[in-house]
Design an enzyme around this catalytic site. Sequence first.
Site, mmCIF file in Angstrom:
data_model
loop_
_atom_site.group_PDB
_atom_site.id
_atom_site.type_symbol
_atom_site.label_atom_id
_atom_site.label_comp_id
_atom_site.label_asym_id
_atom_site.label_seq_id
_atom_site.Cartn_x
_atom_site.Cartn_y
_atom_site.Cartn_z
ATOM 1 N N ASN A 25 -1.480 -2.601 0.872
ATOM 2 C CA ASN A 25 -1.537 -1.096 1.642
ATOM 3 C C ASN A 25 -2.129 -1.372 2.885
ATOM 4 O O ASN A 25 -2.696 -2.464 3.323
ATOM 5 C CB ASN A 25 -1.966 -0.078 0.749
ATOM 6 C CG ASN A 25 -3.560 -0.322 0.400
ATOM 7 O OD1 ASN A 25 -4.164 -1.007 1.128
ATOM 8 N ND2 ASN A 25 -3.810 -0.151 -1.106
ATOM 9 N N VAL A 34 1.611 -4.655 -7.893
ATOM 10 C CA VAL A 34 1.495 -6.267 -7.478
ATOM 11 C C VAL A 34 0.357 -6.679 -6.847
ATOM 12 O O VAL A 34 -0.278 -7.724 -7.118
ATOM 13 C CB VAL A 34 2.914 -6.776 -6.843
ATOM 14 C CG1 VAL A 34 2.844 -6.062 -5.280
ATOM 15 C CG2 VAL A 34 2.929 -7.983 -7.031
ATOM 16 N N ASP A 35 -0.328 -5.439 -5.905
ATOM 17 C CA ASP A 35 -1.410 -6.064 -5.217
ATOM 18 C C ASP A 35 -2.814 -6.086 -5.927
ATOM 19 O O ASP A 35 -3.571 -7.168 -5.931
ATOM 20 C CB ASP A 35 -1.608 -4.438 -4.231
ATOM 21 C CG ASP A 35 -2.796 -4.858 -3.273
ATOM 22 O OD1 ASP A 35 -3.125 -5.891 -3.126
ATOM 23 O OD2 ASP A 35 -3.128 -3.959 -2.420
HETATM 24 P P1 ADP Z 1 4.567 -0.819 -3.403
HETATM 25 O O1 ADP Z 1 3.298 -0.050 -3.160
HETATM 26 O O2 ADP Z 1 5.086 -1.669 -2.189
HETATM 27 O O3 ADP Z 1 5.740 0.102 -3.627
HETATM 28 P P2 ADP Z 1 4.082 -1.815 -5.960
HETATM 29 O O4 ADP Z 1 3.230 -2.846 -6.262
HETATM 30 O O5 ADP Z 1 3.854 -0.454 -6.571
HETATM 31 O O6 ADP Z 1 4.304 -1.946 -4.374
HETATM 32 O O7 ADP Z 1 5.570 -2.196 -6.371
HETATM 33 C C1 ADP Z 1 6.476 -3.109 -5.618
HETATM 34 C C2 ADP Z 1 6.945 -3.841 -6.572
HETATM 35 O O8 ADP Z 1 6.537 -5.044 -7.546
HETATM 36 C C3 ADP Z 1 7.660 -3.200 -7.828
HETATM 37 O O9 ADP Z 1 9.105 -3.393 -7.956
HETATM 38 C C4 ADP Z 1 7.040 -3.566 -9.046
HETATM 39 O O10 ADP Z 1 7.608 -3.411 -10.135
HETATM 40 C C5 ADP Z 1 6.630 -4.947 -8.845
HETATM 41 N N1 ADP Z 1 5.590 -5.559 -9.244
HETATM 42 C C6 ADP Z 1 4.428 -5.038 -10.196
HETATM 43 N N2 ADP Z 1 3.788 -6.038 -10.621
HETATM 44 C C7 ADP Z 1 4.349 -7.404 -10.151
HETATM 45 C C8 ADP Z 1 3.810 -8.332 -10.783
HETATM 46 N N3 ADP Z 1 2.698 -8.994 -11.238
HETATM 47 N N4 ADP Z 1 4.774 -9.609 -10.291
HETATM 48 C C9 ADP Z 1 5.767 -9.301 -9.667
HETATM 49 N N5 ADP Z 1 6.160 -8.089 -9.200
HETATM 50 C C10 ADP Z 1 5.434 -6.860 -9.621
#
Ligand code: ADP
Length: 167
Positions: A25, A34-35
């Site tokens: 963000n 994922v963050d």
């Molecule tokens: P954004 O805020 O950009 O939407 P998110 O983290 O909520 O970011 O989600 C982005 C993508 O990352 C989603 O498709 C989610 O399912 C995926 N994601 C979440 N955790 C992981 C992980 N550990 N490894 C890979 N992808 C992930």
Amino acid sequence: MNNLIELTSGDITRLDVDAIVNAANNSLLGGGGVDGAIHRAAGPELLAECRTLGGCETGTAKITKGYALPARHVIHTVGPVWHGGNGGEQELLASCYRQSLLLAKQHALRTVAFPAISCGVYGYPLQAAAQVAIRSVREFATDPGSVEKVYLVCFGDEMLEVYHGLL
Ligand code: ADP
């Protein structure tokens, strides 16, 4: 060119690549999705380096070391929040992929893994996002000296099916 993109599924924090991309963000100070997973796996030094970066504009990217991750670097990019598609979302999302790959090129990185930027809490429709991802990666990779391998990491079957359908 046909083996430039590889689909993988699972947790991006496990990948042994030159860089994984973080869907961060604007603050770069961590969050959910994922963050959160990347910060947990990389350890507190990642947050310490992120604090020195002064945030990140939507559609741009910044690079840090990978710390405890198997990946050597983390490229932090900020995807757009989906507001219906008339707020420049497509161009901003394309810019995330391009700017991340540009940083990779500048740092002579050969292998980069992307999560599905904006496809989680930011609400971007999966099919539209996957099209932008594939197009942006293919366009950029025609640049001489750019990355050799881009992993598109699908977290869950739905994303995997969308990418499979397009590739
Ligand atoms: P954004 O805020 O950009 O939407 P998110 O983290 O909520 O970011 O989600 C982005 C993508 O990352 C989603 O498709 C989610 O399912 C995926 N994601 C979440 N955790 C992981 C992980 N550990 N490894 C890979 N992808 C992930």
